[in-house]
Design a protein around this motif. Structure first.
Motif, PDB file in Angstrom:
ATOM      1  N   UNK A   9      -7.394 -23.839  14.527  1.00 42.42           N
ATOM      2  CA  UNK A   9      -7.228 -25.023  13.688  1.00 42.42           C
ATOM      3  C   UNK A   9      -8.435 -25.956  13.828  1.00 42.42           C
ATOM      4  N   UNK A  10      -8.919 -26.117  15.035  1.00 43.90           N
ATOM      5  CA  UNK A  10     -10.099 -26.951  15.275  1.00 43.90           C
ATOM      6  C   UNK A  10     -11.307 -26.416  14.508  1.00 43.90           C
ATOM      7  N   UNK A  11     -11.557 -25.118  14.587  1.00 43.64           N
ATOM      8  CA  UNK A  11     -12.708 -24.531  13.892  1.00 43.64           C
ATOM      9  C   UNK A  11     -12.552 -24.628  12.373  1.00 43.64           C
ATOM     10  N   UNK A  12     -11.330 -24.534  11.890  1.00 41.97           N
ATOM     11  CA  UNK A  12     -11.080 -24.709  10.455  1.00 41.97           C
ATOM     12  C   UNK A  12     -11.422 -26.130  10.031  1.00 41.97           C
ATOM     13  N   UNK A  26      -6.864 -35.883  11.279  1.00 38.82           N
ATOM     14  CA  UNK A  26      -6.482 -34.501  11.609  1.00 38.82           C
ATOM     15  C   UNK A  26      -6.829 -34.157  13.059  1.00 38.82           C
ATOM     16  N   UNK A  27      -7.986 -34.634  13.522  1.00 41.06           N
ATOM     17  CA  UNK A  27      -8.320 -34.443  14.945  1.00 41.06           C
ATOM     18  C   UNK A  27      -7.284 -35.147  15.815  1.00 41.06           C
ATOM     19  N   UNK A  28      -6.935 -36.386  15.453  1.00 45.23           N
ATOM     20  CA  UNK A  28      -5.962 -37.156  16.222  1.00 45.23           C
ATOM     21  C   UNK A  28      -4.614 -36.442  16.245  1.00 45.23           C
ATOM     22  N   UNK A  29      -4.181 -35.922  15.105  1.00 52.20           N
ATOM     23  CA  UNK A  29      -2.914 -35.197  15.042  1.00 52.20           C
ATOM     24  C   UNK A  29      -2.942 -33.969  15.937  1.00 52.20           C
ATOM     25  N   UNK A  30      -4.035 -33.248  15.916  1.00 52.22           N
ATOM     26  CA  UNK A  30      -4.171 -32.065  16.753  1.00 52.22           C
ATOM     27  C   UNK A  30      -4.106 -32.444  18.236  1.00 52.22           C
ATOM     28  N   UNK A  31      -4.758 -33.531  18.597  1.00 54.79           N
ATOM     29  CA  UNK A  31      -4.740 -33.990  19.986  1.00 54.79           C
ATOM     30  C   UNK A  31      -3.333 -34.441  20.398  1.00 54.79           C
ATOM     31  N   UNK A  32      -2.627 -35.123  19.528  1.00 54.72           N
ATOM     32  CA  UNK A  32      -1.266 -35.579  19.827  1.00 54.72           C
ATOM     33  C   UNK A  32      -0.339 -34.386  20.022  1.00 54.72           C
ATOM     34  N   UNK A  33      -0.473 -33.386  19.164  1.00 45.10           N
ATOM     35  CA  UNK A  33       0.359 -32.192  19.319  1.00 45.10           C
ATOM     36  C   UNK A  33       0.048 -31.468  20.625  1.00 45.10           C
ATOM     37  N   UNK A  34      -1.223 -31.462  21.018  1.00 46.67           N
ATOM     38  CA  UNK A  34      -1.591 -30.873  22.311  1.00 46.67           C
ATOM     39  C   UNK A  34      -0.967 -31.665  23.458  1.00 46.67           C
ATOM     40  N   UNK A  35      -1.051 -32.986  23.371  1.00 42.93           N
ATOM     41  CA  UNK A  35      -0.493 -33.841  24.423  1.00 42.93           C
ATOM     42  C   UNK A  35       0.990 -33.567  24.603  1.00 42.93           C
ATOM     43  N   UNK A  36       1.695 -33.385  23.502  1.00 45.31           N
ATOM     44  CA  UNK A  36       3.127 -33.138  23.574  1.00 45.31           C
ATOM     45  C   UNK A  36       3.422 -31.722  24.081  1.00 45.31           C
TER      46      UNK A  36
END
Length: 70
Positions: A9-12, A26-36
Motif C-alpha cells: 500500500x505504501x509503494x502504491x 493516506x499516509x496518516x491513515x496507514x500509520x494509524x492502522x499500523x498503530x492499532x
C-alpha cells in the motif's frame, strides 16, 4: 494487516500522482492502522523497537516519507 500488505500500500501511494493534502491523509491513515494493528505505543522506546524491529522499520519509513512528500 501484514507488513507486506502495508508495504504494498505504501509503494502504491508513492507511485500515485495525488494532491499533497490527500497523500498526507493516506499516509496518516496507514500509520494509524499500523498503530492499532501492531499496538505501537505513543512513545517508542528502544526496548519496544528492539522487540518489534520490522514493524518499527516500516512505520519509520512511512513517517519519514510523509514528512518528505507532504
Amino acid at each position: 494487516m501484514t507488513l507486506q500488505s502495508i508495504l504494498q500500500e505504501f509503494h502504491t501511494l508513492k507511485a500515485e500522482s495525488i494532491p499533497v493534502d490527500l497523500l498526507d491523509e493516506r499516509y496518516a491513515d496507514l500509520m494509524i492502522r499500523m498503530e492499532q494493528s501492531y499496538e505501537i505505543p505513543d512513545v517508542i522506546t528502544a526496548e519496544w523497537e528492539e522487540k518489534n524491529r520490522s514493524v518499527s522499520t516500516v512505520y519509520r519509513l512511512i513517517a519519514s516519507n510523509r514528512l518528505m512528500d507532504t
